[in-house]
Design a protein around this motif. Structure first.
Motif, PDB file in Angstrom:
ATOM      1  N   VAL A 202      43.523  40.303  47.336  1.00 25.58           N
ATOM      2  CA  VAL A 202      44.802  40.621  46.679  1.00 25.58           C
ATOM      3  C   VAL A 202      44.529  40.672  45.178  1.00 25.58           C
ATOM      4  O   VAL A 202      43.821  39.816  44.649  1.00 25.58           O
ATOM      5  N   VAL A 203      45.077  41.680  44.513  1.00 23.10           N
ATOM      6  CA  VAL A 203      44.859  41.801  43.070  1.00 23.10           C
ATOM      7  C   VAL A 203      46.189  41.662  42.346  1.00 23.10           C
ATOM      8  O   VAL A 203      47.208  42.221  42.767  1.00 23.10           O
ATOM      9  N   CYS A 204      46.134  40.877  41.260  1.00 23.90           N
ATOM     10  CA  CYS A 204      47.341  40.620  40.488  1.00 23.90           C
ATOM     11  C   CYS A 204      47.171  41.272  39.110  1.00 23.90           C
ATOM     12  O   CYS A 204      46.222  40.947  38.399  1.00 23.90           O
ATOM     13  N   VAL A 205      48.053  42.198  38.772  1.00 22.82           N
ATOM     14  CA  VAL A 205      48.010  42.807  37.436  1.00 22.82           C
ATOM     15  C   VAL A 205      49.168  42.198  36.652  1.00 22.82           C
ATOM     16  O   VAL A 205      50.335  42.519  36.895  1.00 22.82           O
ATOM     17  N   GLY A 206      48.858  41.287  35.755  1.00 18.44           N
ATOM     18  CA  GLY A 206      49.908  40.574  35.017  1.00 18.44           C
ATOM     19  C   GLY A 206      49.314  39.328  34.394  1.00 18.44           C
ATOM     20  O   GLY A 206      48.088  39.205  34.256  1.00 18.44           O
ATOM     21  N   GLY A 207      50.187  38.387  34.051  1.00 18.51           N
ATOM     22  CA  GLY A 207      49.732  37.168  33.386  1.00 18.51           C
ATOM     23  C   GLY A 207      49.687  35.975  34.329  1.00 18.51           C
ATOM     24  O   GLY A 207      49.682  36.131  35.561  1.00 18.51           O
TER      25      GLY A 207
END
Ligand code: ATP
Ligand code: 6CM
Ligand code: CA
Length: 547
Positions: A202-207
């Motif tokens: 799972v990839v998280c684009v954010g802070g």
């Protein structure tokens, strides 16, 4: 020479030929571990002969190999045109894309195009190299990507589309992308809806806040699937199988910074592609046997709680909100009464002041991993619980400006060595930092040391303990507004909670907990560290190499 380097050398050669690299003849060779090329004879310029150069790329760091004429979405139109012209001149060429290291832990995707004497040889190079890459089973093929379009400077979507998606495409990694439409969208989707069987990560684009959503979604899903009750503070949680990648696009991005060494989207994308794996501890936070939240970076009461509470009202300011609220909280100089009790970690896990920083291949975290595996093999749950409670609880009562539990260093661009520079990512402990009531000047000195090389724990009003669990109980249960010091109740022994006459951040008997950038609703909490509950597509910070 290390054993591994010798092993790499002794591997049988799979393919070896004379190729051309930009008009320069090279001898190229591939074995299971490394792709090397060496200039055959260096052309002489103005009579000066140059020593032939050689280059070695570990197979584990090859991103992809393609026909040179293949379309490349990372290139500008101009570069594409040049590539086509090159392919017409040298039709039997292939391009190898590989990881190179630049300054400050940044990785880049470099490329080298080799021309072969025949189309068959070119096909053979591509096929044999791809076969070797397919043996690297730790590499993800399919990812589920969540993008927070509002994190940090609101550039999440652009960052993904411009910098990450083209590299994934080049590496043959497919991605299903969800741009979130509300807070907790990603968490809820992961907890109940997503078909996780079809993904390798799972990839998280954010802070950090967005990461926290992914963490909560994945951990909750894993516990639900295994019928583990998250409300039990002493329960042994099931580790999550899917790894998480972080593409930094937030305001602090301390989880990315402290696990990779930089906040750079391309570097993160490359760690994901090559299938790096970094185990990480997770703290569970409970209030009276009710589960509140998980934390991987900072659990901060007092100063960092006040900074966060104030900064939430200024989200429109973007990352600068923390600077403004930081100055306000510093000027207010609040302190809070309470009792901290904690279960110290075993001595063999080092000490927060031992200056042994957690780095790539960290021996303390690796030792923890192997002993955890042994314990699982040999002991039942009861014995494991006994081992973990062999030391006894300590209790500290006092007035604190800040109580910080750092589950990892919490290094970030604001503080490159972090809140606890020697905290470990995967040792099953957190560093509990108690900053007692002190003068504003002393607190300033302490804060300043987060930005330079001086020891921030070397103050009489600061103490730090490596712990496996801790509890906090605020002393005065009812929140009090201190608009005016004269309104204080005339209670014997009551201590004014703010030394500021005018309260810029409303001062109460309680602060709130900053839990990875989210505010907790309760001041009284129980915290346990769960060793290596999750894994990231990262490897820990590499020792700085000369580039
Ligand atoms: N579509 C959305 N609309 C509004 N809020 C969202 C959305 N998607 C996610 N969020 C929330 O936005 C909050 C902040 O996001 P994020 O962590 O990405 O940025 P940040 O707070 O600027 O950075 P940092 O956490 O590193 O300080 C998170 O708590 C997350 O739950
Ligand atoms: C005289 C100069 C003094 C400067 C002192 C700077 C000290 C900075 C330490 C920063 C530690 C960050 C810890 C990480 C916390 C994150 O989980 C959280 C969510 O992203 N960020 C903050 O709470 C944001 C916290 C921002 C605090 C300013
Ligand atoms: Ca830890």
């Amino acid at each position: 020479m290390t054993g591994q380097a010798e092993d790499t050398k002794s591997q049988p050669t799979l393919l070896s030929s004379k190729l051309l690299l930009q008009h320069q003849a090279v001898e190229a060779a591939l074995n299971r571990h490394v792709f090397v090329w060496k200039e055959i004879e260096k052309s002489q310029k103005r009579g000066i002969s140059k020593t032939p150069r050689s280059h070695a790329v570990p197979v584990s760091e090859i991103v992809a190999i393609h026909h040179a004429e293949d379309e490349d979405h990372t290139k500008s139109k101009w570069d594409q045109k040049k590539k086509q012209q090159f392919s017409q001149l040298f039709p039997n060429s292939f391009t190898v894309f590989y990881v190179t290291r630049t300054k400050h832990h940044r990785w880049r995707c470099s490329e080298a195009t080799f021309s072969c004497s025949s189309p068959e040889l070119c096909e053979q190079w591509i096929q044999v190299t791809r076969e070797q890459l397919s043996l690297l089973t730790n590499r993800p093929k399919r990812l589920l990507v969540y993008i927070n379009p509002f994190g940090g400077k609101k550039r999440g979507r652009r960052i993904y589309e411009d910098k990450v998606a083209p590299v994934f495409q080049r590496a043959g990694v497919s991605a299903d992308v969800i741009v979130t439409e509300r807070a907790n969208h990603a968490r809820d989707h992961l907890t109940t809806e997503a078909n996780l069987d079809q993904y390798d990560g799972v990839v998280c684009v954010g802070g950090d806040g967005m990461f926290s959503e992914i963490l909560h979604g994945l951990v909750a899903r894993t516990q639900n699937d295994n019928k583990v009750d998250q409300n039990r503070p002493d329960v042994e949680l099931k580790p999550c199988m899917l790894r998480i990648g972080i593409i930094p696009a937030g305001s602090t991005d301390c989880i990315c910074f402290a696990t990779v060494g930089t906040n750079d989207p391309v570097t993160s994308a490359l760690h994901i592609i090559i299938g790096d794996s970094q185990p990480m501890d997770v703290c569970s936070v409970h209030h009276n046997d009710v589960f509140l939240r998980y934390s991987v970076s900072l659990l901060g009461y007092g100063f960092y709680g006040d900074v966060l509470a104030d900064s939430e009202k200024k989200r429109w300011l973007g990352p600068a909100r923390y600077d403004l609220s930081g100055v306000k909280a510093f000027l207010c100089h609040n302190h809070y009464k309470g009792t901290v009790s904690f279960l110290p970690a075993e001595d063999n896990l080092g000490h927060p002041r031992d200056k042994l920083q957690c780095r790539f291949g960290c021996s303390i975290c690796q030792h923890k991993q192997s002993s955890k595996e042994k314990l699982r093999e040999t002991a039942d749950e009861e014995t494991a619980a006994e081992v973990s409670s062999s030391s006894s609880w300590k209790v500290i009562c006092g007035k604190f400006i800040a109580i910080n539990a750092a589950n990892m260093s919490c290094a970030c661009p604001r503080s490159p060595k972090g809140l606890s520079p020697s905290a470990h990512l995967a040792d099953g402990t957190a560093d509990l930092i108690l900053v007692r009531k002190c003068s504003r000047l002393d607190f300033f000195r302490h804060l300043l040391r987060h930005t330079n090389t001086d020891d921030q724990f070397d103050h009489s009003f600061v103490e730090v303990h490596r712990v496996k669990k801790f509890h906090f109980e605020p002393l005065d249960p009812q929140p009090l507004l201190l608009e005016n010091q004269s309104e204080l109740p005339k209670k014997p022994g009551f201590c004014p909670m703010s030394s500021a006459q005018t309260t810029c951040i409303p001062s109460t008997a309680h602060s709130s907990w900053n839990c990875d950038g989210e505010i907790l609703n309760h001041a009284a909490i129980q915290v346990s560290v769960h060793c290596q509950l999750i894994r990231l597509f990262a490897r820990g910070i590499e020792e700085q190499q000369r580039v």
